[in-house]
Design an enzyme around this catalytic site. Structure first.
Site, short mmCIF file in Angstrom:
data_model
loop_
_atom_site.label_atom_id
_atom_site.label_comp_id
_atom_site.label_asym_id
_atom_site.label_seq_id
_atom_site.Cartn_x
_atom_site.Cartn_y
_atom_site.Cartn_z
N THR A 20 0.86 -1.20 0.00
CA THR A 20 0.00 0.00 0.00
C THR A 20 0.89 1.24 0.00
O THR A 20 2.11 1.15 0.13
CB THR A 20 -0.92 0.04 1.25
OG1 THR A 20 -0.10 -0.09 2.42
CG2 THR A 20 -1.95 -1.06 1.27
N GLY A 21 0.27 2.40 -0.11
CA GLY A 21 0.95 3.68 0.08
C GLY A 21 2.21 3.85 -0.75
O GLY A 21 2.25 3.50 -1.95
N VAL A 72 -2.91 10.86 2.38
CA VAL A 72 -3.83 9.96 3.06
C VAL A 72 -3.37 8.53 2.81
O VAL A 72 -3.37 8.06 1.67
CB VAL A 72 -5.27 10.13 2.52
CG1 VAL A 72 -6.22 9.22 3.27
CG2 VAL A 72 -5.70 11.57 2.59
N TYR A 79 3.95 15.44 15.61
CA TYR A 79 4.67 14.62 14.64
C TYR A 79 6.19 14.72 14.81
O TYR A 79 6.80 13.90 15.49
CB TYR A 79 4.24 14.91 13.17
CG TYR A 79 4.72 13.78 12.29
CD1 TYR A 79 3.90 12.70 11.99
CD2 TYR A 79 6.04 13.73 11.83
CE1 TYR A 79 4.37 11.61 11.27
CE2 TYR A 79 6.52 12.65 11.11
CZ TYR A 79 5.67 11.60 10.83
OH TYR A 79 6.15 10.52 10.13
N PHE A 139 2.60 -7.27 4.98
CA PHE A 139 1.92 -8.02 6.03
C PHE A 139 0.43 -7.73 5.93
O PHE A 139 -0.03 -6.70 6.42
CB PHE A 139 2.47 -7.57 7.38
CG PHE A 139 2.32 -8.59 8.47
CD1 PHE A 139 2.04 -9.92 8.20
CD2 PHE A 139 2.50 -8.22 9.81
CE1 PHE A 139 1.92 -10.86 9.22
CE2 PHE A 139 2.38 -9.15 10.83
CZ PHE A 139 2.09 -10.46 10.54
N ASP A 148 5.61 -11.05 8.55
CA ASP A 148 6.15 -9.98 9.39
C ASP A 148 7.63 -9.71 9.08
O ASP A 148 8.51 -10.48 9.46
CB ASP A 148 5.97 -10.40 10.86
CG ASP A 148 6.39 -9.31 11.82
OD1 ASP A 148 7.02 -8.33 11.39
OD2 ASP A 148 6.08 -9.44 13.02
P1 NAD Z 1 1.06 2.27 4.55
O1 NAD Z 1 0.33 1.93 5.79
O2 NAD Z 1 0.28 2.58 3.33
O3 NAD Z 1 2.07 1.06 4.13
C1 NAD Z 1 2.75 0.31 5.06
C2 NAD Z 1 3.28 -0.96 4.41
O4 NAD Z 1 4.02 -1.69 5.41
C3 NAD Z 1 2.19 -1.94 3.91
O5 NAD Z 1 2.64 -2.57 2.73
C4 NAD Z 1 2.12 -3.00 5.01
O6 NAD Z 1 1.71 -4.28 4.59
C5 NAD Z 1 3.57 -3.03 5.42
N1 NAD Z 1 3.79 -3.55 6.78
C6 NAD Z 1 3.38 -3.05 7.96
N2 NAD Z 1 3.83 -3.81 8.98
C7 NAD Z 1 4.56 -4.81 8.42
C8 NAD Z 1 5.29 -5.90 8.94
N3 NAD Z 1 5.40 -6.12 10.24
N4 NAD Z 1 5.90 -6.73 8.05
C9 NAD Z 1 5.82 -6.54 6.71
N5 NAD Z 1 5.16 -5.51 6.17
C10 NAD Z 1 4.54 -4.65 7.02
O7 NAD Z 1 2.05 3.44 4.95
P2 NAD Z 1 2.73 4.65 4.16
O8 NAD Z 1 2.02 5.89 4.56
O9 NAD Z 1 2.94 4.33 2.73
O10 NAD Z 1 4.11 4.69 4.93
C11 NAD Z 1 5.30 4.13 4.43
C12 NAD Z 1 6.47 4.99 4.91
O11 NAD Z 1 6.34 6.31 4.37
C13 NAD Z 1 6.52 5.14 6.44
O12 NAD Z 1 7.86 5.16 6.88
C14 NAD Z 1 5.91 6.52 6.65
O13 NAD Z 1 6.32 7.14 7.84
C15 NAD Z 1 6.45 7.25 5.43
N6 NAD Z 1 5.75 8.50 5.07
C16 NAD Z 1 4.38 8.55 5.05
C17 NAD Z 1 3.76 9.76 4.75
C18 NAD Z 1 2.25 9.89 4.70
O14 NAD Z 1 1.74 11.00 4.75
N7 NAD Z 1 1.52 8.81 4.58
C19 NAD Z 1 4.52 10.89 4.44
C20 NAD Z 1 5.91 10.78 4.43
C21 NAD Z 1 6.51 9.58 4.76
#
Ligand code: NAD
Length: 395
Positions: free
Chosen positions: A50-51, A273, A234, A73, A110
């Site tokens: 995701t993301g 988001v 934050y 995960f 994990d």
């Molecule tokens: P997200 O929740 O969309 O994605 C997280 C991913 O991690 C998913 O693929 C999930 O399956 C995986 N995951 C979680 N726990 C796991 C585990 N134990 N083992 C294996 N996989 C696992 O999050 P995101 O917003 O895309 O965040 C990703 C990074 O980007 C983070 O470090 C976040 O701090 C950073 N970030 C996010 C934003 C924002 O606004 N969303 C902005 C800047 C940076």
């Protein structure tokens, strides 16, 4: 079955396979529309479903024809029970990658555990030999330490004092005042243990020890800074302490990778988001104001636009434009003075009565539903859909 969103606060308990697939198709189309990226060819994405992680996997595969291994995960589908969005996204990604003739395999487990690192390394060894790019994009509320078995829980708290500010319930548009108590006990250390750099370094140490990184391999982890408005909860809060640790770890990993000419970077991305960010108080209100301003200025980006730009202009574009702390700043448009000045002005007057007008509450809410494959354009939600989906490489 007919699948509808079932939300509980910032969580959605269901996900729609067709909607998730359409999201993946849209992201693939975006990357293709921007042309080829002269990037890495064998890529490991940790947090790939995701993301930002999914966007990274798609940008590598469809921008650079890369072979990708994704670690994530997520909950698989079961009869009458939908899988989680990341599960459906991964199934869709693999389906389209394979159709395009690209290698793509995935490991659902994990990533903090030694066993999953082992499985991943065996897969690299067998199928790819080595990788030249490792994206670290985990966002997790908990981590079990692989050596001690200790379970850490991250918290989203200010440090040193109570933080009070406005927040919004994006389902209702209600703007209220919230107060968050400061971190206590082991809160900071626990959050650093989950979201700091230790696990990233463990991955890179293990990959290097087994000669699974190619000459000049690069690794990138994602971070966030944000404005003074959200600073207390934050960047200067518990999660910020973890990000400080992650950013410091980039230098340690870079030192470790010197012998193979490799490098570790942190990319500071824009507020978006995602499942991770919707859990953070105050941020949804900030994002809904930010979206409004950035859309008006024609500089709004989602995860895929961010990562496509990160790859094509910075990482593989020859101009990293690192900041004073050595970080890549793809949050540059979010942090522009004119953008932040306007957000701050709106923040002062934001209230339940005016938010749908001065902010992009609809954009926030739509993006939230989109995460789970709902409210995606072109998807017929009245149509019966098979909730049972398989990830091709798992079968
Ligand atoms: P997200 O929740 O969309 O994605 C997280 C991913 O991690 C998913 O693929 C999930 O399956 C995986 N995951 C979680 N726990 C796991 C585990 N134990 N083992 C294996 N996989 C696992 O999050 P995101 O917003 O895309 O965040 C990703 C990074 O980007 C983070 O470090 C976040 O701090 C950073 N970030 C996010 C934003 C924002 O606004 N969303 C902005 C800047 C940076």
């Amino acid at each position: 079955m007919i699948i509808e969103p079932r939300t509980r606060g910032f969580i959605c308990l269901t996900a729609h396979p067709t909607g998730c697939e359409q999201n993946v198709i849209n992201q693939i189309a975006y990357v293709k529309s921007k042309g080829a990226i002269n990037g890495a060819k064998k890529v490991l994405v940790i947090g790939s479903s995701t993301g930002f992680g999914l966007a990274s996997r798609i940008s590598s595969a469809f921008g650079s024809d890369a072979a990708t291994i994704g670690v994530f995960f997520d909950k698989p589908s079961a009869p009458e029970k939908t899988g989680s969005a990341g599960y459906y996204n991964t199934a869709a990604f693999e389906k389209h990658a394979h159709a395009a003739g690209l290698y793509a395999k995935s490991i659902n487990g994990d990533a903090f555990l030694n066993e999953i690192k082992r499985q991943t390394m065996d897969m690299i060894k067998e199928d790819l030999g080595q990788v030249d790019l490792v994206i670290y994009s985990l966002a997790s509320p908990v981590r079990t330490h692989p050596d001690t078995g200790e379970r850490f829980k991250s918290v989203l708290k200010p440090i040193g004092g109570v933080f009070s500010n406005k927040t919004v319930d994006f389902h209702t548009g209600n703007v209220t005042e919230i107060s968050i108590n400061p971190a206590e006990g082991d809160d900071i250390a626990n959050t650093v243990a989950v979201m700091g750099g230790e696990d990233w370094k463990m991955w890179m140490d293990a990959l290097k020890a087994e000669n699974l990184l190619s000459e000049g391999a690069t690794t990138v982890a994602y971070s966030y800074i944000g404005p003074s408005l959200t600073e207390a909860v934050y960047r200067k809060g518990t999660i910020g302490a973890a990000k400080d640790d992650l950013e410091a770890t980039a230098f340690t990993i870079s030192d470790d990778l010197k012998s193979i000419g490799g490098k570790a970077y942190v990319s500071v991305n824009k507020a978006l988001v995602t499942q991770a960010s919707s859990a953070i108080p105050v941020i949804p209100l900030y994002i809904s104001l930010l979206y409004k301003i950035m859309k008006e200025k024609g500089i709004h980006e989602g995860c895929i636009e961010q990562i496509q730009r990160l790859y094509s202009e910075r990482l593989f574009g020859g101009d990293l434009s690192l900041d004073a702390k050595g970080r890549i700043r793809i949050d540059d448009w979010e942090m522009r003075d004119d953008v932040q000045a306007e957000v701050s002005k709106l923040w002062e007057i934001a209230a339940t009565e005016n938010l749908s007008e001065i902010g992009d509450l609809k954009g926030y809410s739509d993006d939230f539903y989109n995460l789970f494959g709902f409210k995606v354009e072109g998807v017929d939600y009245d149509k019966d859909v098979n909730e049972m989906v398989e990830i091709p490489s798992e079968h």
